[in-house]
Design a protein around this motif. Structure first.
Motif, PDB file in Angstrom:
ATOM      1  N   ALA A   1      -4.914  -4.287  -1.154  1.00  0.00           N
ATOM      2  CA  ALA A   1      -3.961  -4.267  -0.046  1.00  0.00           C
ATOM      3  C   ALA A   1      -2.722  -3.466  -0.433  1.00  0.00           C
ATOM      4  CB  ALA A   1      -3.576  -5.694   0.341  1.00  0.00           C
TER       5      ALA A   1
ATOM      6  N   ALA B   1      -4.787  -2.163   4.762  1.00  0.00           N
ATOM      7  CA  ALA B   1      -4.054  -3.122   3.941  1.00  0.00           C
ATOM      8  C   ALA B   1      -4.147  -4.519   4.543  1.00  0.00           C
ATOM      9  CB  ALA B   1      -2.593  -2.697   3.817  1.00  0.00           C
TER      10      ALA B   1
ATOM     11  N   TYR C   1      -7.486  -6.309   3.949  1.00  0.00           N
ATOM     12  CA  TYR C   1      -7.605  -6.915   2.618  1.00  0.00           C
ATOM     13  C   TYR C   1      -6.767  -8.182   2.526  1.00  0.00           C
ATOM     14  CZ  TYR C   1     -10.259  -3.085   0.529  1.00  0.00           C
ATOM     15  OH  TYR C   1     -11.250  -2.180   0.212  1.00  0.00           O
ATOM     16  N   ILE C   2      -5.601  -8.181   3.155  1.00  0.00           N
ATOM     17  CA  ILE C   2      -4.772  -9.385   3.158  1.00  0.00           C
ATOM     18  C   ILE C   2      -5.478 -10.517   3.900  1.00  0.00           C
ATOM     19  CG2 ILE C   2      -2.617 -10.394   4.010  1.00  0.00           C
ATOM     20  CD1 ILE C   2      -1.330  -7.626   3.570  1.00  0.00           C
TER      21      ILE C   2
ATOM     22  N   THR D   1       3.649  -5.059   5.816  1.00  0.00           N
ATOM     23  CA  THR D   1       2.495  -4.460   6.489  1.00  0.00           C
ATOM     24  C   THR D   1       2.560  -4.691   7.988  1.00  0.00           C
ATOM     25  OG1 THR D   1       1.130  -4.802   4.506  1.00  0.00           O
ATOM     26  CG2 THR D   1      -0.017  -4.413   6.586  1.00  0.00           C
TER      27      THR D   1
END
Length: 254
Positions: free
Chosen positions: A188, A200, A203-204, A224
């Motif tokens: 991320a 990103a 992935y978070i 983000t």
């Protein structure tokens, strides 16, 4: 701080501690004065006590028990690792390095030891040598935490500003374990730094399914979501950051 570097497994065979000890200076091994006592067992008991006190921040008692362990079995790789860990915690870096190297002389085929020493070298700005240790570790067939070793290599590269190399190692870690949490967070961070905020965030989202947030992860998701224009999400995560970690550096920056 990089969380994955702080969560390195220490001594797999020596983490069992005695629950019946009272005073570490006298009762850890009752038969130490007996000529028939088992030196290896006595060393293991003292090592376990030393590590317990070290985890509690009682450095004086930790050192006392580690010294006793070393007296009983100076040829023990685990005891040498225990001392290396102790000296690293009290910031005696050269002494820590000496004991790591002594442990490696006793057994250079232990993947956990190689991984641990690699993390030590990384923490002290010796990237190339640390990567040599990680590479040696993953090549040993008995390494049952290859994903963790790749993750440490990735984080070490990320700390050194080598994003492309970090990404490669994080992907290897996730190939071995798709739920390797700090590799998900590392990816991320890599995607965020590239300005690929949707990636990103993906992935978070995966990270949130396997781990609880910490200040570092919350600060990353706040930034983000902000770049994606999701201000409601920013507000929600900001509340979590302030409520759960009011004294963190990330909260202060926010």
């Amino acid at each position: 701080p990089i969380v994955s570097l702080l969560l390195v497994a220490f001594i797999s065979g020596c983490t069992t501690t005695s629950s019946s000890f009272t005073t570490p200076y006298s009762s850890a091994t009752k038969n130490e004065s007996d000529a028939t006592y088992d030196k290896q067992k006595a060393a293991s008991t003292r090592l376990s006590l030393g590590l317990r006190y070290l985890s509690q921040g009682d450095y004086e008692k930790a050192k006392f028990n580690l010294e006793k362990a070393l007296e009983h079995n100076p040829e023990s790789e685990d005891v040498q690792r225990g001392f290396a860990w102790f000296y690293e915690q009290v910031n005696e870096i050269e002494l820590a390095k000496k004991h790591y190297q002594q442990a490696l002389k006793l057994n250079d085929k232990n993947p956990s030891l190689l991984n641990q020493y690699g993390v030590f070298l990384c923490r002290h700005d010796q990237l190339d040598k640390s990567l040599e240790m990680f590479d040696a570790s993953v090549k040993i067939v008995t390494n049952n935490d290859v994903s963790g070793t790749y993750e440490n290599a990735g984080t070490c590269n990320l700390m050194a500003g080598k994003s492309a190399e970090a990404e490669g190692f994080y992907r290897k870690a996730l190939n071995h374990n798709p739920e390797q949490r700090d590799s998900l967070l590392g990816m991320a961070r890599v995607e965020f730094d590239k300005g690929r905020y949707e990636r990103a965030l993906s992935y978070i989202t995966r990270y949130e399914k396997v781990a609880k947030h910490n200040p570092r992860s919350l600060w990353l998701v706040i930034r983000t979501e902000s770049n994606l224009g999701n201000m409601d999400a920013v507000a929600s995560y900001a509340i979590k950051l302030e409520q759960l970690f009011p004294d963190s550096e990330e909260t202060a920056v926010y």
